[in-house]
Design an enzyme around this catalytic site. Sequence first.
Site, PDB file in Angstrom:
ATOM      1  N   SER A 138      27.203  18.461  41.537  1.00 26.99           N
ATOM      2  CA  SER A 138      28.019  17.325  41.116  1.00 26.99           C
ATOM      3  C   SER A 138      28.372  16.491  42.329  1.00 26.99           C
ATOM      4  O   SER A 138      28.435  17.015  43.457  1.00 26.99           O
ATOM      5  CB  SER A 138      29.314  17.835  40.450  1.00 26.99           C
ATOM      6  OG  SER A 138      30.272  16.802  40.316  1.00 26.99           O
ATOM      7  N   TYR A 151      36.805  22.641  41.315  1.00 25.36           N
ATOM      8  CA  TYR A 151      35.472  22.476  40.731  1.00 25.36           C
ATOM      9  C   TYR A 151      34.531  21.906  41.786  1.00 25.36           C
ATOM     10  O   TYR A 151      33.404  22.373  41.947  1.00 25.36           O
ATOM     11  CB  TYR A 151      35.567  21.548  39.522  1.00 25.36           C
ATOM     12  CG  TYR A 151      34.252  21.177  38.892  1.00 25.36           C
ATOM     13  CD1 TYR A 151      33.577  22.067  38.064  1.00 25.36           C
ATOM     14  CD2 TYR A 151      33.701  19.914  39.083  1.00 25.36           C
ATOM     15  CE1 TYR A 151      32.367  21.721  37.463  1.00 25.36           C
ATOM     16  CE2 TYR A 151      32.505  19.548  38.487  1.00 25.36           C
ATOM     17  CZ  TYR A 151      31.847  20.453  37.675  1.00 25.36           C
ATOM     18  OH  TYR A 151      30.659  20.093  37.086  1.00 25.36           O
ATOM     19  N   LYS A 155      31.033  23.325  43.525  1.00 25.93           N
ATOM     20  CA  LYS A 155      29.792  22.554  43.504  1.00 25.93           C
ATOM     21  C   LYS A 155      29.269  22.307  44.923  1.00 25.93           C
ATOM     22  O   LYS A 155      28.052  22.220  45.139  1.00 25.93           O
ATOM     23  CB  LYS A 155      29.993  21.237  42.755  1.00 25.93           C
ATOM     24  CG  LYS A 155      30.218  21.432  41.260  1.00 25.93           C
ATOM     25  CD  LYS A 155      29.035  22.117  40.596  1.00 25.93           C
ATOM     26  CE  LYS A 155      29.178  22.218  39.100  1.00 25.93           C
ATOM     27  NZ  LYS A 155      27.982  22.798  38.438  1.00 25.93           N
TER      28      LYS A 155
END
Length: 247
Positions: A138, A151, A155
């Site tokens: 991401s 998050y 990633k």
Amino acid sequence: MADQVAIVTGASRGIGFAIAQRFVADGYKVCITGRDAEALDTATKDLGGPEVAIGVAGKGDDPDHRAAVIDTVLGQFGPVTTLVNNIGINPVYGPLGTIDLNAARKIFEVNVIGTLGWVQEALRGGLSEGGAVVNISSVSGVRPSPGIAFYGVTKAALIHLTEELAVELAPKVRVNAVAPAVVKTRFASALYDGREEKVAAAYPLARLGVPEDVAGAVAFLCSPDSAWITGQTVVIDGGVTLTGSVQ
């Protein structure tokens, strides 16, 4: 690509399903995974049925599920040639200073450890000479993303895992990643619901992504056209990281 056998995790809908669709269109046999058996059944029918697509339900961080997927693929289609690690979770929002550590551990377990587990199982399942792995990272792993910071941490770890695997598995298996910005899926809907026009205004290409944007890049990275590419992360972002926030 008629001899290619792909596993796409987290593929009952959204980006994963679009990747599976592209693979089937390109001649692959495909196994998709997800937690919802009913959704997987619908998705495999939409992909063309058991001659070209099968689904195995389970949790991506469950070693028994990963092993069952590989055994099913070996029995149905033969050795694995392609793996796309699309599973990812983000159950919490907010600053790192107050994030629940148990939730952080779960995110890391699924997004990073789970991905490594899938690679290990795919190697057991025949992934070898000419094989390809693509990890779905991401833009939050490339630049800070307040609100979804942990998050993003996972990633970023996934990008480095991609690089390490690329070195370790070369020259037989290529390993790359893609890093999308906001793509219009149910998973990302909280980032644009009710304000899509405003969010898209930050993108030089003036729109948010759609799953097919990611599927095309993944298909390229798994094809012979990318035979001299490994350890790379392709940013798929409509230009947003050049000019503004990644959200």
